[in-house]
Motif scaffolding. Structure first.
Motif, PDB file in Angstrom:
ATOM      1  N   THR A   2       5.644   4.032  27.334  1.00 53.40           N
ATOM      2  CA  THR A   2       6.762   3.944  28.277  1.00 53.40           C
ATOM      3  C   THR A   2       7.199   3.017  28.224  1.00 53.40           C
ATOM      4  OG1 THR A   2       6.425   5.918  29.612  1.00 53.40           O
ATOM      5  CG2 THR A   2       8.259   4.267  29.972  1.00 53.40           C
ATOM      6  N   ARG A   3       8.673   2.477  27.851  1.00 51.07           N
ATOM      7  CA  ARG A   3       9.137   1.272  27.457  1.00 51.07           C
ATOM      8  C   ARG A   3      10.182   1.055  28.707  1.00 51.07           C
ATOM      9  NH1 ARG A   3      12.248  -0.243  23.094  1.00 51.07           N
ATOM     10  NH2 ARG A   3      11.642  -2.661  24.227  1.00 51.07           N
ATOM     11  N   ILE A   4      10.091  -0.229  29.540  1.00 50.61           N
ATOM     12  CA  ILE A   4      10.881  -0.014  30.974  1.00 50.61           C
ATOM     13  C   ILE A   4      11.492  -1.781  30.779  1.00 50.61           C
ATOM     14  CG2 ILE A   4      11.047  -0.806  33.003  1.00 50.61           C
ATOM     15  CD1 ILE A   4      10.151   2.023  32.254  1.00 50.61           C
ATOM     16  N   ASP A  77      12.952   3.325  27.939  1.00 47.98           N
ATOM     17  CA  ASP A  77      12.708   4.528  29.054  1.00 47.98           C
ATOM     18  C   ASP A  77      13.081   5.196  30.160  1.00 47.98           C
ATOM     19  OD1 ASP A  77      11.666   6.424  26.362  1.00 47.98           O
ATOM     20  OD2 ASP A  77       9.472   4.773  26.839  1.00 47.98           O
ATOM     21  N   GLY A  78      12.803   2.842  30.795  1.00 43.33           N
ATOM     22  CA  GLY A  78      13.567   2.931  31.900  1.00 43.33           C
ATOM     23  C   GLY A  78      13.608   2.069  32.533  1.00 43.33           C
ATOM     24  N   PHE A  79      13.845   1.805  33.652  1.00 45.65           N
ATOM     25  CA  PHE A  79      14.798  -0.042  34.335  1.00 45.65           C
ATOM     26  C   PHE A  79      14.358  -0.169  35.604  1.00 45.65           C
ATOM     27  CE2 PHE A  79      18.251   2.712  31.709  1.00 45.65           C
ATOM     28  CZ  PHE A  79      18.146   1.902  30.443  1.00 45.65           C
ATOM     29  N   VAL A  80      14.369  -1.700  35.464  1.00 44.49           N
ATOM     30  CA  VAL A  80      14.317  -2.529  36.747  1.00 44.49           C
ATOM     31  C   VAL A  80      15.714  -3.411  36.917  1.00 44.49           C
ATOM     32  CG1 VAL A  80      12.984  -3.471  38.430  1.00 44.49           C
ATOM     33  CG2 VAL A  80      11.413  -1.815  37.031  1.00 44.49           C
ATOM     34  N   PHE A  81      16.616  -2.571  37.980  1.00 40.97           N
ATOM     35  CA  PHE A  81      17.874  -3.643  37.646  1.00 40.97           C
ATOM     36  C   PHE A  81      17.352  -5.010  38.924  1.00 40.97           C
ATOM     37  CE2 PHE A  81      19.507  -0.444  35.576  1.00 40.97           C
ATOM     38  CZ  PHE A  81      20.136  -0.711  35.072  1.00 40.97           C
ATOM     39  N   LYS A 108      17.007   8.330  32.094  1.00 47.02           N
ATOM     40  CA  LYS A 108      16.017   7.399  32.335  1.00 47.02           C
ATOM     41  C   LYS A 108      16.842   7.426  33.847  1.00 47.02           C
ATOM     42  CE  LYS A 108      17.716   5.695  27.566  1.00 47.02           C
ATOM     43  NZ  LYS A 108      17.765   4.943  26.886  1.00 47.02           N
ATOM     44  N   ALA A 109      14.941   6.613  34.815  1.00 47.93           N
ATOM     45  CA  ALA A 109      15.020   6.199  35.906  1.00 47.93           C
ATOM     46  C   ALA A 109      14.965   4.741  35.809  1.00 47.93           C
ATOM     47  CB  ALA A 109      13.420   6.692  35.910  1.00 47.93           C
ATOM     48  N   ALA A 110      15.388   4.219  37.063  1.00 50.77           N
ATOM     49  CA  ALA A 110      15.969   2.669  37.514  1.00 50.77           C
ATOM     50  C   ALA A 110      15.343   2.830  39.035  1.00 50.77           C
ATOM     51  CB  ALA A 110      17.202   2.772  37.150  1.00 50.77           C
ATOM     52  N   GLY A 111      14.438   1.679  39.197  1.00 48.92           N
ATOM     53  CA  GLY A 111      14.417   0.478  40.197  1.00 48.92           C
ATOM     54  C   GLY A 111      15.159  -0.655  40.174  1.00 48.92           C
ATOM     55  N   PHE A 112      15.244  -0.798  41.667  1.00 46.42           N
ATOM     56  CA  PHE A 112      15.796  -1.831  42.237  1.00 46.42           C
ATOM     57  C   PHE A 112      15.316  -3.059  42.660  1.00 46.42           C
ATOM     58  CE2 PHE A 112      17.911   1.912  41.991  1.00 46.42           C
ATOM     59  CZ  PHE A 112      18.948   2.338  40.931  1.00 46.42           C
ATOM     60  N   ALA A 185       8.722  11.774  33.436  1.00 48.69           N
ATOM     61  CA  ALA A 185       9.183  13.456  33.838  1.00 48.69           C
ATOM     62  C   ALA A 185      10.878  13.485  33.306  1.00 48.69           C
ATOM     63  CB  ALA A 185       9.521  13.322  35.498  1.00 48.69           C
ATOM     64  N   LEU A 186      11.513  12.629  33.109  1.00 51.30           N
ATOM     65  CA  LEU A 186      12.585  12.872  32.707  1.00 51.30           C
ATOM     66  C   LEU A 186      12.531  12.457  31.129  1.00 51.30           C
ATOM     67  CD1 LEU A 186      15.058  10.404  34.351  1.00 51.30           C
ATOM     68  CD2 LEU A 186      15.009  13.001  34.612  1.00 51.30           C
ATOM     69  N   ALA A 187      11.614  12.771  30.744  1.00 43.87           N
ATOM     70  CA  ALA A 187      11.288  12.758  29.013  1.00 43.87           C
ATOM     71  C   ALA A 187      11.680  13.794  28.768  1.00 43.87           C
ATOM     72  CB  ALA A 187      10.135  11.973  28.434  1.00 43.87           C
ATOM     73  N   PRO A 188      11.663  14.842  28.775  1.00 44.78           N
ATOM     74  CA  PRO A 188      11.697  16.172  27.985  1.00 44.78           C
ATOM     75  C   PRO A 188      13.376  16.202  28.145  1.00 44.78           C
ATOM     76  CG  PRO A 188       9.901  16.563  30.281  1.00 44.78           C
ATOM     77  CD  PRO A 188      10.394  15.168  29.289  1.00 44.78           C
ATOM     78  N   LEU A 189      14.002  15.876  28.885  1.00 43.15           N
ATOM     79  CA  LEU A 189      15.347  15.379  28.899  1.00 43.15           C
ATOM     80  C   LEU A 189      15.722  14.760  28.385  1.00 43.15           C
ATOM     81  CD1 LEU A 189      16.944  15.481  32.536  1.00 43.15           C
ATOM     82  CD2 LEU A 189      16.363  17.476  31.640  1.00 43.15           C
TER      83      LEU A 189
END
Length: 196
Positions: A2-4, A77-81, A108-112, A185-189
């Motif tokens: 997974t790449r964030i 695949d996701g982010f931290v802003f 994709k998912a994000a944290g803050f 979890a969002l990878a299939p989408l």
């Protein structure tokens, strides 16, 4: 793997965002071995105010700067802003960077991680709403850094030193766990969208 992306939300000279982003990456690399974390500094992309002729949802990017930004974001695949709070919201540069793209953000998912006089909480709440519109799922746990308690600042015109309280790292670790889990979890989408 997974790449964030850890996205710095400010382009202001003498900003605090790079210090905070480096801390996030350091904690992430010590805490999680199932994902790769990379700092993505929006200042490095030198994006002008949105200048694409058609809406981002159409996906027909004409500017070289837009294509470069799209390619960078699409690979995660996701982010931290990491965002400061400017006038009860996010910096204009961060909003502009989000508005440039559409599909590259989706599923994709994000944290803050917010910072400011009140921990950047109002900026984070605005950011959640913006990202929901481009199909980014925000995780619940948020890191709120106070300029008075998590930085050592002797001159408000200077960045000072980043000195996070002991309670901040466990909160960050929990948020990172959520981002990695939700990204997986969002990878299939995401896979379904690519297959279309």
């Amino acid at each position: 793997m997974t790449r964030i992306a850890i996205i710095t939300g400010s382009t202001r000279p003498r900003r605090r965002a790079p210090m905070v982003a480096a801390w996030v990456r350091d904690v992430a690399e010590r805490h999680i071995d199932t994902a790769d974390f990379e700092v993505v500094d929006i200042a490095a992309f030198d994006l002008p105010l949105l200048d694409e002729e058609v809406p981002a949802a159409i996906g027909e990017y004409t500017g070289e700067h837009t294509r470069r930004w799209a390619e960078a974001i699409a690979g995660f695949d996701g982010f931290v802003f990491v965002t400061p709070e400017y006038n009860h919201s996010v910096p204009a540069a961060l909003k502009n960077a989000i508005d440039y793209l559409f599909a590259e953000w989706g599923d994709k998912a994000a944290g803050f991680v917010g910072y400011g006089l009140h921990g950047g909480t109002r900026a984070v709440e605005h950011l959640r709403l913006m990202l929901a519109e481009v199909k980014v799922a925000g995780v619940r746990t948020t890191v709120a850094l106070s300029l008075f308690q998590d930085f050592t600042i002797t001159d408000m015109a200077e960045p000072g030193a980043f000195t996070p309280g002991d309670h901040q790292e466990p909160t960050l670790a929990r948020m990172l766990d959520e981002v990695v889990a939700w990204s997986a979890a969002l990878a299939p989408l995401r896979a379904g969208r690519v297959a279309e």
